[in-house]
Design a protein around this motif. Structure first.
Motif: not given
Length: 318
Positions: A10-11, A13, A281, A284-285
């Motif tokens: 979730l961190k 990028t 992700f 998503y992020n």
């Protein structure tokens, strides 16, 4: 352990580049699409049901290719209802009529596009230099002009498909959803980004993202294997590595994600060996719109329980 892994994801990028003229590239592409006539042909399909009318739909996409889609509408609907665009996985096609008819039985009009030159009936008229072996990510990568990349026109076909769906008299243009898995998940993101009127996007373990990170991983056993094959056969000393990844940035969906305006339900499996979760992700992020993350912790690139039920319920709520 799973929660620690998710916290790290979730961190993340992404590490693939975003070309400096990325916005201008897509503005030019969309201008070309805007000049494309919104004309299509409907041919009744052999498959019909008491609740759904089924058609082959053909339109001319950017560059003159004849693009095919399955088009299924409710047979007895009164008034306008939601529309759903479905996008298929890599190398495949739009699939059987049955699942589209099931949506139509619930009052949803469906269009399912065949990607150019893959497993369906759509044409690929691109003529490009260099290798075309192994896959479509690298198709056109040796051209000086990045407009020759395969996915540039494929992404424009998505937007054109949704514009056609919105034009149908029984469709409420304010209730459009898009959905797909793997390549279809990537196309879902790209479509919602390039056609921001889309109200709901449900991408599932998307492909076509963070190419450099995918290459750093074990790409020869993943959906990204063609990148490794490209370097092996066309650039074994990696003299063009920076150029290649910069060019791939034009068709990297993480660079399109912040354009999405509709709600996103992003679905992934943390055990996915085909489209590495870390690359997903990166997308998503970067989504700035309203979003929900649905994580199947022990699942990979496979059937995900109860997901189809959720998709139907979400579209019906539009």
């Amino acid at each position: 352990m799973a929660n620690d892994k998710l916290d790290e994801l979730l961190k993340y990028t992404g590490i693939s580049p975003r070309p400096l003229d990325f916005d201008a590239y897509w503005a030019r592409a969309l201008s070309e699409l805007d000049a494309q006539p919104l004309k299509f042909q409907l041919v009744p399909a052999d498959f019909q049901t008491p609740l759904a009318e089924c058609y082959h739909l053909y339109f001319t996409g950017v560059g003159g290719a004849r693009v095919h889609a399955k088009y299924v509408r409710p047979r007895h609907r009164e008034g306008k209802g939601p529309g759903l665009a479905l996008f298929h996985g890599y190398h495949g096609g739009s699939g059987d009529w049955f699942d589209k008819a099931a949506y139509a039985a619930h009052g949803i009009t469906v269009i399912a596009m065949d990607c150019r030159g893959q497993g369906g009936l759509s044409e690929d008229r691109s003529v490009v230099k260099g290798t075309t072996l192994k896959g479509h990510i690298i198709r056109g990568i040796d051209e000086e002009d990045p407009d020759q990349l395969y996915y540039r026109n494929c992404f424009l076909d998505l937007a054109q498909t949704v514009r056609i769906l919105k034009s149908m008299e029984q469709v409420d243009a304010d209730k459009i959803a898009v959905h797909g898995c793997s390549q279809g998940g990537a196309l879902t993101v790209a479509c919602a980004a390039l056609e921001p009127s889309v109200k709901l996007a449900i991408p599932v373990y998307p492909f076509l993202c963070d190419y450099k990170k995918a290459w750093e991983l074990d790409v020869t056993s993943s959906a990204y294997e063609e990148i490794a094959y490209y370097f092996r056969f066309m650039d074994p000393l990696h003299t063009r590595e920076a150029e290649v990844f910069d060019k791939l940035g034009y068709i990297d969906i993480q660079n399109l994600a912040d354009r999405i305006r509709g709600r996103v339900i992003f679905v992934t499996g943390l055990a996915d060996p085909i489209c590495p979760p870390v690359t997903q992700f990166a997308v998503y992020n970067k989504i700035r719109a309203e979003k929900e993350l649905v994580v199947y912790h022990e699942y990979g690139h496979e059937y995900l329980p109860n997901l189809s039920d959720r998709v139907l319920q979400e579209v019906l709520k539009l």
